[in-house]
Structure formats: C-alpha cells, structure tokens
Write a protein that holds these residues in place. Structure first.
Motif, mmCIF file in Angstrom:
data_model
loop_
_atom_site.group_PDB
_atom_site.id
_atom_site.type_symbol
_atom_site.label_atom_id
_atom_site.label_comp_id
_atom_site.label_asym_id
_atom_site.label_seq_id
_atom_site.Cartn_x
_atom_site.Cartn_y
_atom_site.Cartn_z
ATOM 1 N N GLN A 98 12.947 14.121 43.443
ATOM 2 C CA GLN A 98 14.143 14.364 44.253
ATOM 3 C C GLN A 98 13.876 14.042 45.729
ATOM 4 O O GLN A 98 12.804 14.359 46.254
ATOM 5 C CB GLN A 98 14.509 15.843 44.120
ATOM 6 C CG GLN A 98 15.839 16.216 44.714
ATOM 7 C CD GLN A 98 16.165 17.697 44.478
ATOM 8 O OE1 GLN A 98 15.261 18.521 44.319
ATOM 9 N NE2 GLN A 98 17.436 18.013 44.434
ATOM 10 N N GLY A 99 14.876 13.419 46.374
ATOM 11 C CA GLY A 99 14.698 13.009 47.759
ATOM 12 C C GLY A 99 14.920 14.146 48.736
ATOM 13 O O GLY A 99 16.056 14.498 49.024
ATOM 14 N N ASN B 299 19.907 3.777 48.127
ATOM 15 C CA ASN B 299 19.250 4.659 47.166
ATOM 16 C C ASN B 299 19.720 4.222 45.773
ATOM 17 O O ASN B 299 20.934 4.216 45.526
ATOM 18 C CB ASN B 299 19.690 6.102 47.446
ATOM 19 C CG ASN B 299 19.087 7.102 46.481
ATOM 20 O OD1 ASN B 299 18.195 6.785 45.708
ATOM 21 N ND2 ASN B 299 19.586 8.329 46.536
ATOM 22 N N ARG C 132 11.338 5.461 40.864
ATOM 23 C CA ARG C 132 11.469 5.663 42.308
ATOM 24 C C ARG C 132 10.619 6.850 42.744
ATOM 25 O O ARG C 132 10.666 7.912 42.124
ATOM 26 C CB ARG C 132 12.942 5.952 42.614
ATOM 27 C CG ARG C 132 13.282 6.016 44.090
ATOM 28 C CD ARG C 132 14.610 6.725 44.326
ATOM 29 N NE ARG C 132 14.450 8.176 44.299
ATOM 30 C CZ ARG C 132 15.422 9.057 44.502
ATOM 31 N NH1 ARG C 132 16.657 8.642 44.712
ATOM 32 N NH2 ARG C 132 15.193 10.366 44.469
HETATM 33 N N1 GLN Z 1 19.683 12.212 47.430
HETATM 34 C C1 GLN Z 1 18.568 12.804 46.794
HETATM 35 C C2 GLN Z 1 17.973 11.829 45.813
HETATM 36 O O1 GLN Z 1 18.506 10.766 45.573
HETATM 37 C C3 GLN Z 1 18.805 14.111 46.086
HETATM 38 C C4 GLN Z 1 20.209 14.546 45.912
HETATM 39 C C5 GLN Z 1 20.412 15.586 44.844
HETATM 40 O O2 GLN Z 1 19.531 16.335 44.510
HETATM 41 N N2 GLN Z 1 21.596 15.576 44.314
HETATM 42 O O3 GLN Z 1 16.953 12.135 45.285
#
Ligand code: GLN
Ligand code: PMP
Length: 390
Positions: free
Chosen positions: A42-43, A179, A370
């Motif tokens: 997770q980002g 992304n 990723r």
């Molecule tokens: N934007 C973040 C990702 O792509 C996480 C977003 C989320 O947890 N919904 O990992």
C-alpha cells in the motif's frame, strides 16, 4: 410464529457493485502485518510529516478553530491553493468560485463523477488505473469504457483513445504521474489530448495527486497548463501525498466556475465540509513553497537507492519517472502469477508488494508487481536485504 418470537431478519440487498470485494491495498497491508513483512505494498510513507505542519494544526485546534468551516473550504486555504497552481502552472483559478477543498482525492474524484455522469453516459478510463475510478462511474450509472495504456511502456495510446471517443463520452479520467506504472505524461501527450478533446463536449478528470513527484527534472504537466484542457477539467490533488499525511484525507479540486458549481452541489451533500483545524494548518504551511518544491529531489533519492538495490536481484526493473512507486517484472524470479507471487513474497520473503493485475478490470496478468518506496532508508534497506535472497 407471532411477530414477537420471529427472529429479526436483515432484508436482502441487491448489491450495486457485484464485482467489488475488499481492495488489494487493505488485503496486502493486513497480510504484511500478520506475517511481519516489510510493507512496500500500500502506498503510504512510514516516516512522519514535518513537525511544523503538526504544530500548525495543533495551533488551530488550540485557538478554537473546531467548528464547521465554509462548505467550499476555508478562504485562506483556497487562496493558498490558487496561488500555488498559478506559480507552478501559470493558470490563475478564482479561489472563491473555482477551488474546493475535499476529503482527499478519493472524495474529489467520486464527487466530480457523480456531479457530471448520468446513466447512459460513457466514461473513458486508461488501464491500468486506480481502483476507485470504475466503481465511481458505476455508482453514477455510467458506462465504463476501458482503454489500455500501451502494454510494456504504459504510454497513452492516442489512436485507441480517439477510437473510444463517442458522442456519449461524458468524461475521460487521466492520472499523471501514474499509479501504478510510475510513468509521467509529457507536454506532447497533453497537447495530443487537448487536440483530441477540442471538438468534443467530453470533460476531463485529471488525477494529479503525485504532481510534486516527477523526477529527473521533467516538470509535471498539469492540465492547468493547457487552456483547452483546463477549460473542461476537474484537476484533483491531495495533501496526503505532498505532505506525508495520507491519513488526514484532505485534497482539493480546481475547476472552471460552472464545473465547480456542479461539483459543489454534490459535495455539500456528500461531505458538506472538511476538517477545520487541518485546513487551517495546511493553509499556514502552504505559504512556504519549499516543502513541495523539494519533494521531487527527496523522493528521487529514495527511488535511486531502491533501484540500485533491486539491480542486485533477478527482477527486471522498469522505469520510475514519477510517484513513489517502482514496478518490476517478476518473470526472471518466479513462475507464479502476480497475485500469488505477492502472497508468496509477503509470506516467505517478508516483503509486501501489489500485483498490477489489481488495476485492470479483467485481472490482466503481465507478471509485474509494484513496490512503494515512500519509506525510511532503513526500511528500504531491510526490504532489499530480503529481496536479495531471491
Ligand atoms: N494510493 C495508495 C496505493 O495506491 C493507497 C490507497 C488505498 O489504500 N486505497 O497504494
Ligand atoms: N488517486 C490516486 C492515483 C492515488 O494513488 C490515490 C492514493 N490512494 C488517490 C487518488 C486517493 O488520494 P487520497 O488519499 O487523497 O484520497
């Protein structure tokens, strides 16, 4: 049986989103926690934000700024956002009529979709795409039109976008820096899009949450720079990404006054307003441009550290032109499909990643995953040590 003794029964609900389960980010973060893995899935950053920003929010709370703010966001934050956009991209939005503060980019995007998409309208998404876009369109009753980015390079394929445009195309959603692929649209790409949309009534939803993370000196090509795009665009950004505060969920939408007016009609019944002290803290912090101007160099150094380490593995390392993501091709490392590989990598090697298949409606598996490098150097080094075993 009398109604006194009958067990209460929950009425059956016909699902509005039959294809949707728990999202991949939630699943992989839970697995990473359970297995004690380094979470590069997770980002989100694993380091804290600038204490000055926390202090600015704390000051606002202490000063009693704790009641509902104006529906569109506090004036000083809207003004600071307009000033930032003007200085970065040369377009002056009216902070009163054209900037709206939102509960993160997620709410901004669904609100824009609900404001303009009617049943029967088509909305183009470029796959792979962020996982909220498709359900947002479906909830609005729109028809999702999926156009793939060029396989392998993830560049926009304007021939295919042109072929997908019809008289029913209400909107197209784009995302740069992107992304999950970490590609960045060039000025030429944006000009091509501008030309394509010029003769149409198609709106643009431009997801620019990674606007301050474009690397190697390439400027972020905001839709705000292109008059023909800006005139039809909802431009969305997120303070969560820019200031390392993903949990605060505050972002904004910049759009011409008639589009902002429609956006606000939905926004006021969707969230109505957004966290007051955080808005005040952000408004104060945004007056200093250095934190966002320094962000590309900050993340580029982490990207380079991570890529150097990955070169010592059998992953094929793809370009990372922007965002805090790095994709790799796993075919030299494993025979598993992407999703199984991510489960295995988390469980057996102790590093969590996200399968790219999660960003495709049909689960397309191109043997790529990723990683998120928005992590302390120590975390990245620990992950690299584990990945070196592959
Ligand atoms: N934007 C973040 C990702 O792509 C996480 C977003 C989320 O947890 N919904 O990992
Ligand atoms: N769009 C993209 C491409 C993202 O990666 C994210 C981050 N999860 C969002 C939108 C949502 O941002 P926010 O956390 O501000 O809602």
């Amino acid at each position: 049986m009398s109604s006194d003794t009958a067990l209460p029964r929950t009425p059956h609900v016909q699902t509005k989103l039959p294809a949707i389960g728990t999202n991949i980010f939630t699943i992989m973060s839970a697995l990473a926690t359970e297995k004690g893995a380094v979470n590069l899935g997770q980002g989100f950053p694993d380091f804290d934000c600038d204490p000055t920003l926390v202090q600015a929010v704390t000051d606002a709370m202490t000063r009693g700024l704790n009641q509902y703010p104006p529906m569109t966001g506090i004036a000083s934050l809207r003004e600071a956002v307009a000033a930032k956009i003007a200085s970065m991209y040369g377009r002056r939005y009216d902070p009163i009529a054209e900037i709206t503060i939102t509960a993160g980019a997620t709410q901004a995007i669904i609100t824009a979709v609900l404001a303009v998409v009617k049943p029967g309208d088509e909305v183009i998404v470029l796959e792979p795409c962020y996982d909220s876009y498709v359900p947002n369109i479906e909830l609005a009753g729109g028809t999702v039109v999926r156009v793939p980015l060029t396989p392998g390079s993830f560049r926009p394929d304007f021939g295919r976008i042109a072929a997908a445009l019809t008289s029913r195309t209400r909107a197209i959603i784009i995302n740069s820096p992107h992304n999950p692929s970490a590609t960045v649209w060039s000025r030429g790409d944006m000009l091509r899009l501008q030309d394509l949309l010029a003769p149409t009534d198609t709106l643009l939803i431009s997801d620019e949450v990674y606007e301050h993370m474009a690397f190697d000196g390439a400027p972020h090509q905001s839709a705000a720079r292109f008059p023909g795009l800006a005139a039809r665009a909802f431009i969305v950004s997120s303070f969560g990404k820019t200031y390392h505060v993903t949990g605060w969920k505050v972002g904004y939408v910049a759009a011409p006054a008639p589009l902002s007016a429609e956006f606000r009609k939905v926004h006021q019944f969707n969230v109505f307003t957004v966290n007051t002290p955080v808005q005040h803290g952000l408004a104060a912090y945004l007056t200093d441009p250095r934190p966002y101007l320094e962000l590309p160099a900050f993340y580029q150094r982490k990207r380079d550290l991570f890529r150097e380490g990955l070169k010592r593995t059998r992953f094929k390392v793809l370009p990372s032109e922007g965002t805090y993501f790095q994709c790799v091709d796993i075919s030299g490392v494993s025979q598993l499909g992407e999703a199984d590989f991510c489960q295995w990598l988390t469980t057996e090697i102790g590093v969590a990643a996200i399968p790219l298949s999660a960003f495709y409606g049909d689960g397309f598996d191109q043997r790529m995953v990723r990683f998120c490098f928005a992590k302390k150097d120590q975390t990245l080094n620990q992950a690299l040590q584990r990945l070196a075993r592959l």
